[in-house]
Design a protein around this motif. Sequence first.
Motif, PDB file in Angstrom:
ATOM      1  N   GLU A 167       3.602   1.143   4.221  1.00 58.97           N
ATOM      2  CA  GLU A 167       2.268   1.728   4.134  1.00 58.97           C
ATOM      3  C   GLU A 167       2.190   3.105   4.789  1.00 58.97           C
ATOM      4  O   GLU A 167       1.253   3.861   4.514  1.00 58.97           O
ATOM      5  N   GLY A 178      -4.257   7.133  -3.945  1.00 58.86           N
ATOM      6  CA  GLY A 178      -4.936   5.902  -3.570  1.00 58.86           C
ATOM      7  C   GLY A 178      -6.118   5.540  -4.442  1.00 58.86           C
ATOM      8  O   GLY A 178      -6.282   4.373  -4.823  1.00 58.86           O
ATOM      9  N   ARG A 191      -2.580   2.063  -1.041  1.00 60.35           N
ATOM     10  CA  ARG A 191      -3.883   1.681  -0.517  1.00 60.35           C
ATOM     11  C   ARG A 191      -4.503   2.876   0.182  1.00 60.35           C
ATOM     12  O   ARG A 191      -3.832   3.541   0.984  1.00 60.35           O
ATOM     13  N   SER A 206      -3.482  -0.957   6.451  1.00 56.43           N
ATOM     14  CA  SER A 206      -3.903  -2.217   7.059  1.00 56.43           C
ATOM     15  C   SER A 206      -3.632  -2.210   8.558  1.00 56.43           C
ATOM     16  O   SER A 206      -2.987  -1.313   9.093  1.00 56.43           O
TER      17      SER A 206
END
Length: 307
Positions: free
Chosen positions: A173, A155, A162, A166
Amino acid sequence: MGRYVVRRLLQMVPVFMGATLLIFLMVNVMGDPVAGLCGERQCDAATADRLRQEFGLDEPVWRQYLTYMGNVLTGDFGTAFNGRPVTELMATAFPVTVRLTIVAILFEVVIGITLGVVTGLRRGRPVDTTVLLFTLVVVSVPTFVTGLLLQLLLGVEWGWIRPSVSTEAGFGELIVPGLVLASVSLAYVTRLTRTSLAENRRSDHVRTAVAKGLPRRRIVTRHLLRNSLIPVVTFIGTDIGALMGGAIVTERIFNIHGVGYQLYQGILRQNTQTVVGFVTVLVLVFLAANLLVDVLYAVLDPRIRHA
Protein backbone atom coordinates in the motif's frame (compact mmCIF):
# COMPACT_ATOMS: atom_id res chain seq x y z
CA MET A 1 38.12 3.44 12.31
CA GLY A 2 37.04 2.40 15.80
CA ARG A 3 38.50 5.53 17.40
CA TYR A 4 36.82 7.66 14.76
CA VAL A 5 33.42 6.13 15.51
CA VAL A 6 33.90 6.65 19.26
CA ARG A 7 34.94 10.26 18.69
CA ARG A 8 31.90 10.88 16.49
CA LEU A 9 29.61 9.35 19.10
CA LEU A 10 31.03 11.69 21.74
CA GLN A 11 30.56 14.66 19.39
CA MET A 12 26.93 13.69 18.94
CA VAL A 13 26.17 14.25 22.63
CA PRO A 14 26.43 18.10 22.66
CA VAL A 15 24.73 18.25 19.26
CA PHE A 16 21.85 16.18 20.60
CA MET A 17 21.55 18.30 23.74
CA GLY A 18 21.64 21.56 21.79
CA ALA A 19 19.10 20.39 19.21
CA THR A 20 16.66 19.09 21.81
CA LEU A 21 17.01 22.31 23.85
CA LEU A 22 16.25 24.42 20.79
CA ILE A 23 13.25 22.26 19.92
CA PHE A 24 11.98 22.36 23.51
CA LEU A 25 12.20 26.16 23.62
CA MET A 26 10.49 26.62 20.25
CA VAL A 27 7.64 24.27 21.11
CA ASN A 28 7.06 25.95 24.46
CA VAL A 29 6.64 29.38 22.84
CA MET A 30 4.04 28.12 20.32
CA GLY A 31 1.26 29.05 22.70
CA ASP A 32 -0.49 27.98 25.85
CA PRO A 33 -0.89 24.16 25.83
CA VAL A 34 -3.70 24.41 28.37
CA ALA A 35 -5.77 26.38 25.86
CA GLY A 36 -5.42 23.48 23.44
CA LEU A 37 -6.55 21.04 26.12
CA CYS A 38 -9.76 22.93 26.77
CA GLY A 39 -10.68 23.17 23.09
CA GLU A 40 -12.77 26.08 21.88
CA ARG A 41 -14.03 26.92 25.35
CA GLN A 42 -11.70 28.73 27.72
CA CYS A 43 -10.68 26.84 30.85
CA ASP A 44 -11.59 28.28 34.19
CA ALA A 45 -8.71 29.37 36.39
CA ALA A 46 -8.90 26.38 38.76
CA THR A 47 -8.91 23.83 35.93
CA ALA A 48 -6.06 25.61 34.12
CA ASP A 49 -3.92 25.66 37.28
CA ARG A 50 -4.60 21.98 37.93
CA LEU A 51 -3.63 21.00 34.37
CA ARG A 52 -0.44 23.08 34.49
CA GLN A 53 0.54 21.43 37.75
CA GLU A 54 -0.33 17.95 36.44
CA PHE A 55 1.85 18.29 33.34
CA GLY A 56 4.59 20.33 35.04
CA LEU A 57 3.81 23.47 33.03
CA ASP A 58 3.88 25.66 36.14
CA GLU A 59 7.66 25.28 36.48
CA PRO A 60 10.30 27.41 34.70
CA VAL A 61 11.15 26.29 31.17
CA TRP A 62 14.74 25.38 32.08
CA ARG A 63 13.52 23.10 34.87
CA GLN A 64 10.95 21.53 32.56
CA TYR A 65 13.75 20.80 30.08
CA LEU A 66 16.02 19.21 32.68
CA THR A 67 13.16 17.09 33.97
CA TYR A 68 12.25 16.05 30.44
CA MET A 69 15.83 15.09 29.51
CA GLY A 70 16.20 13.13 32.73
CA ASN A 71 13.07 11.18 31.86
CA VAL A 72 14.24 10.66 28.25
CA LEU A 73 17.45 9.02 29.45
CA THR A 74 15.29 6.45 31.24
CA GLY A 75 13.09 5.89 28.18
CA ASP A 76 10.18 8.01 29.40
CA PHE A 77 9.04 10.56 26.80
CA GLY A 78 6.14 11.78 28.89
CA THR A 79 2.39 11.51 28.52
CA ALA A 80 0.32 13.09 25.78
CA PHE A 81 -2.57 15.35 26.75
CA ASN A 82 -5.02 12.58 25.80
CA GLY A 83 -3.57 10.40 28.55
CA ARG A 84 -1.62 7.99 26.31
CA PRO A 85 2.15 7.63 26.84
CA VAL A 86 4.19 9.17 24.04
CA THR A 87 6.15 5.91 23.71
CA GLU A 88 2.87 4.16 22.92
CA LEU A 89 2.20 6.63 20.11
CA MET A 90 5.75 6.10 18.84
CA ALA A 91 5.30 2.34 18.82
CA THR A 92 2.37 2.67 16.42
CA ALA A 93 3.65 5.60 14.31
CA PHE A 94 7.35 4.93 13.73
CA PRO A 95 7.02 1.45 12.16
CA VAL A 96 4.63 2.89 9.57
CA THR A 97 6.89 5.83 8.73
CA VAL A 98 9.97 3.57 8.67
CA ARG A 99 8.28 1.37 6.06
CA LEU A 100 7.29 4.45 4.06
CA THR A 101 10.86 5.78 4.27
CA ILE A 102 12.32 2.43 3.15
CA VAL A 103 10.09 2.47 0.07
CA ALA A 104 11.10 6.07 -0.67
CA ILE A 105 14.81 5.33 -0.24
CA LEU A 106 14.54 2.31 -2.55
CA PHE A 107 13.02 4.54 -5.23
CA GLU A 108 15.86 7.03 -4.77
CA VAL A 109 18.58 4.39 -4.92
CA VAL A 110 17.21 2.20 -7.71
CA ILE A 111 15.60 4.74 -10.03
CA GLY A 112 17.62 7.84 -9.14
CA ILE A 113 21.08 6.27 -9.36
CA THR A 114 20.15 4.24 -12.46
CA LEU A 115 18.91 7.31 -14.34
CA GLY A 116 21.94 9.26 -13.13
CA VAL A 117 24.36 6.61 -14.43
CA VAL A 118 22.54 6.36 -17.78
CA THR A 119 22.53 10.12 -18.33
CA GLY A 120 26.06 10.56 -17.00
CA LEU A 121 27.43 8.04 -19.50
CA ARG A 122 25.33 9.49 -22.35
CA ARG A 123 25.72 13.17 -21.65
CA GLY A 124 24.34 15.41 -24.40
CA ARG A 125 22.27 12.68 -26.03
CA PRO A 126 18.45 12.65 -26.31
CA VAL A 127 18.03 10.36 -23.27
CA ASP A 128 20.09 12.81 -21.20
CA THR A 129 17.98 15.78 -22.28
CA THR A 130 14.74 13.90 -21.65
CA VAL A 131 15.72 12.84 -18.12
CA LEU A 132 16.92 16.37 -17.28
CA LEU A 133 13.60 17.85 -18.39
CA PHE A 134 11.71 15.20 -16.43
CA THR A 135 13.66 15.85 -13.22
CA LEU A 136 13.21 19.61 -13.66
CA VAL A 137 9.44 19.15 -13.83
CA VAL A 138 9.47 16.86 -10.77
CA VAL A 139 11.49 19.35 -8.73
CA SER A 140 9.22 22.22 -9.78
CA VAL A 141 5.93 20.54 -8.83
CA PRO A 142 5.10 20.63 -5.07
CA THR A 143 4.72 17.30 -3.31
CA PHE A 144 1.10 17.88 -2.38
CA VAL A 145 0.22 18.45 -6.05
CA THR A 146 1.96 15.22 -7.09
CA GLY A 147 0.30 13.29 -4.27
CA LEU A 148 -3.21 14.58 -4.93
CA LEU A 149 -2.83 14.02 -8.68
CA LEU A 150 -1.69 10.40 -8.28
CA GLN A 151 -4.35 9.78 -5.67
CA LEU A 152 -7.04 11.13 -8.02
CA LEU A 153 -5.85 9.25 -11.09
CA LEU A 154 -4.67 5.93 -9.64
CA GLY A 155 -7.10 5.74 -6.73
CA VAL A 156 -10.32 7.46 -7.77
CA GLU A 157 -10.43 7.46 -11.58
CA TRP A 158 -8.66 4.20 -12.47
CA GLY A 159 -9.05 2.27 -9.21
CA TRP A 160 -5.55 0.80 -9.29
CA ILE A 161 -4.88 1.63 -5.64
CA ARG A 162 -6.85 2.50 -2.52
CA PRO A 163 -7.13 6.29 -2.13
CA SER A 164 -6.41 5.93 1.59
CA VAL A 165 -3.90 3.59 3.18
CA SER A 166 -5.28 1.14 5.74
CA THR A 167 -4.20 1.11 9.37
CA GLU A 168 -1.85 -1.84 8.73
CA ALA A 169 0.02 0.18 6.06
CA GLY A 170 1.82 -2.73 4.42
CA PHE A 171 4.62 -2.26 1.92
CA GLY A 172 2.26 -2.88 -1.01
CA GLU A 173 0.00 0.00 0.00
CA LEU A 174 2.96 2.34 0.51
CA ILE A 175 4.41 2.09 -3.01
CA VAL A 176 2.57 5.12 -4.41
CA PRO A 177 2.93 7.23 -1.22
CA GLY A 178 6.61 6.28 -1.13
CA LEU A 179 7.02 7.41 -4.73
CA VAL A 180 5.33 10.71 -3.91
CA LEU A 181 7.52 11.20 -0.84
CA ALA A 182 10.69 10.40 -2.79
CA SER A 183 9.81 12.28 -5.98
CA VAL A 184 11.78 15.48 -5.33
CA SER A 185 14.72 13.68 -3.70
CA LEU A 186 14.76 11.17 -6.56
CA ALA A 187 15.18 13.98 -9.05
CA TYR A 188 18.05 15.45 -7.02
CA VAL A 189 19.75 12.04 -6.77
CA THR A 190 19.50 11.63 -10.54
CA ARG A 191 21.04 15.03 -11.24
CA LEU A 192 23.71 14.63 -8.55
CA THR A 193 24.74 11.19 -9.84
CA ARG A 194 24.85 12.47 -13.42
CA THR A 195 27.03 15.47 -12.51
CA SER A 196 29.39 13.47 -10.29
CA LEU A 197 29.75 10.73 -12.91
CA ALA A 198 30.47 13.22 -15.68
CA GLU A 199 33.16 14.94 -13.59
CA ASN A 200 34.89 11.71 -12.58
CA ARG A 201 35.01 10.50 -16.18
CA ARG A 202 37.70 13.14 -16.78
CA SER A 203 39.81 12.09 -13.77
CA ASP A 204 43.29 10.63 -14.20
CA HIS A 205 42.62 7.20 -12.71
CA VAL A 206 39.70 6.63 -15.11
CA ARG A 207 41.82 7.69 -18.10
CA THR A 208 44.53 5.30 -16.94
CA ALA A 209 42.03 2.44 -16.67
CA VAL A 210 40.80 3.15 -20.18
CA ALA A 211 44.37 3.30 -21.50
CA LYS A 212 45.10 -0.11 -19.95
CA GLY A 213 42.25 -1.57 -21.97
CA LEU A 214 40.15 -2.68 -18.99
CA PRO A 215 36.58 -3.83 -19.77
CA ARG A 216 34.03 -0.99 -19.81
CA ARG A 217 31.90 -2.61 -17.10
CA ARG A 218 34.87 -2.84 -14.73
CA ILE A 219 35.87 0.76 -15.43
CA VAL A 220 32.35 1.98 -14.65
CA THR A 221 31.73 -0.14 -11.54
CA ARG A 222 35.19 -0.24 -9.94
CA HIS A 223 36.83 3.03 -10.93
CA LEU A 224 34.05 5.43 -11.86
CA LEU A 225 30.87 4.62 -9.98
CA ARG A 226 32.35 4.08 -6.51
CA ASN A 227 33.99 7.50 -6.37
CA SER A 228 31.00 9.18 -8.00
CA LEU A 229 28.61 7.82 -5.37
CA ILE A 230 30.26 9.62 -2.44
CA PRO A 231 28.19 12.85 -2.75
CA VAL A 232 25.11 10.75 -3.58
CA VAL A 233 25.51 8.70 -0.40
CA THR A 234 25.89 11.93 1.56
CA PHE A 235 22.62 13.25 0.17
CA ILE A 236 20.70 10.01 0.70
CA GLY A 237 22.04 9.61 4.24
CA THR A 238 20.92 13.07 5.31
CA ASP A 239 17.67 12.59 3.42
CA ILE A 240 16.63 9.66 5.62
CA GLY A 241 15.80 11.91 8.55
CA ALA A 242 14.28 14.52 6.24
CA LEU A 243 11.95 11.93 4.71
CA MET A 244 10.80 10.67 8.11
CA GLY A 245 10.22 14.15 9.48
CA GLY A 246 8.94 15.66 6.25
CA ALA A 247 6.28 13.05 5.52
CA ILE A 248 3.52 15.20 7.01
CA VAL A 249 2.07 16.21 3.63
CA THR A 250 2.27 12.71 2.14
CA GLU A 251 0.79 11.07 5.22
CA ARG A 252 -2.04 13.57 5.33
CA ILE A 253 -2.91 12.99 1.66
CA PHE A 254 -3.02 9.19 1.94
CA ASN A 255 -4.32 9.11 5.54
CA ILE A 256 -1.21 7.35 6.86
CA HIS A 257 -1.04 7.35 10.67
CA GLY A 258 2.72 7.71 10.97
CA VAL A 259 5.15 10.20 12.44
CA GLY A 260 3.95 13.04 10.23
CA TYR A 261 0.36 12.45 11.28
CA GLN A 262 1.26 12.46 14.98
CA LEU A 263 3.36 15.60 14.60
CA TYR A 264 0.51 17.35 12.80
CA GLN A 265 -1.95 16.39 15.52
CA GLY A 266 0.49 17.44 18.23
CA ILE A 267 1.09 20.86 16.67
CA LEU A 268 -2.62 21.36 15.98
CA ARG A 269 -3.55 20.57 19.59
CA GLN A 270 -0.44 22.26 21.05
CA ASN A 271 0.56 18.92 22.59
CA THR A 272 4.14 19.77 23.56
CA GLN A 273 5.00 16.32 24.95
CA THR A 274 4.11 14.61 21.67
CA VAL A 275 5.90 17.12 19.45
CA VAL A 276 9.10 17.24 21.51
CA GLY A 277 9.18 13.47 21.96
CA PHE A 278 8.82 12.67 18.26
CA VAL A 279 11.27 15.36 17.16
CA THR A 280 13.80 14.13 19.74
CA VAL A 281 13.77 10.70 18.13
CA LEU A 282 14.08 12.29 14.68
CA VAL A 283 17.20 14.13 15.87
CA LEU A 284 18.70 10.78 16.84
CA VAL A 285 17.83 9.43 13.38
CA PHE A 286 19.60 12.37 11.74
CA LEU A 287 22.73 11.87 13.85
CA ALA A 288 22.82 8.11 13.26
CA ALA A 289 22.37 8.59 9.50
CA ASN A 290 25.22 11.12 9.36
CA LEU A 291 27.50 8.74 11.24
CA LEU A 292 26.60 5.89 8.89
CA VAL A 293 27.37 8.10 5.86
CA ASP A 294 30.82 8.99 7.19
CA VAL A 295 31.63 5.34 7.79
CA LEU A 296 30.51 4.43 4.26
CA TYR A 297 32.99 6.92 2.80
CA ALA A 298 35.86 4.55 3.53
CA VAL A 299 33.97 1.69 1.91
CA LEU A 300 33.36 3.59 -1.32
CA ASP A 301 36.78 5.22 -1.56
CA PRO A 302 39.81 3.33 -0.16
CA ARG A 303 41.81 6.56 -0.24
CA ILE A 304 39.72 7.92 2.61
CA ARG A 305 41.02 6.87 6.00
CA HIS A 306 39.66 8.03 9.34
CA ALA A 307 42.31 8.44 12.01
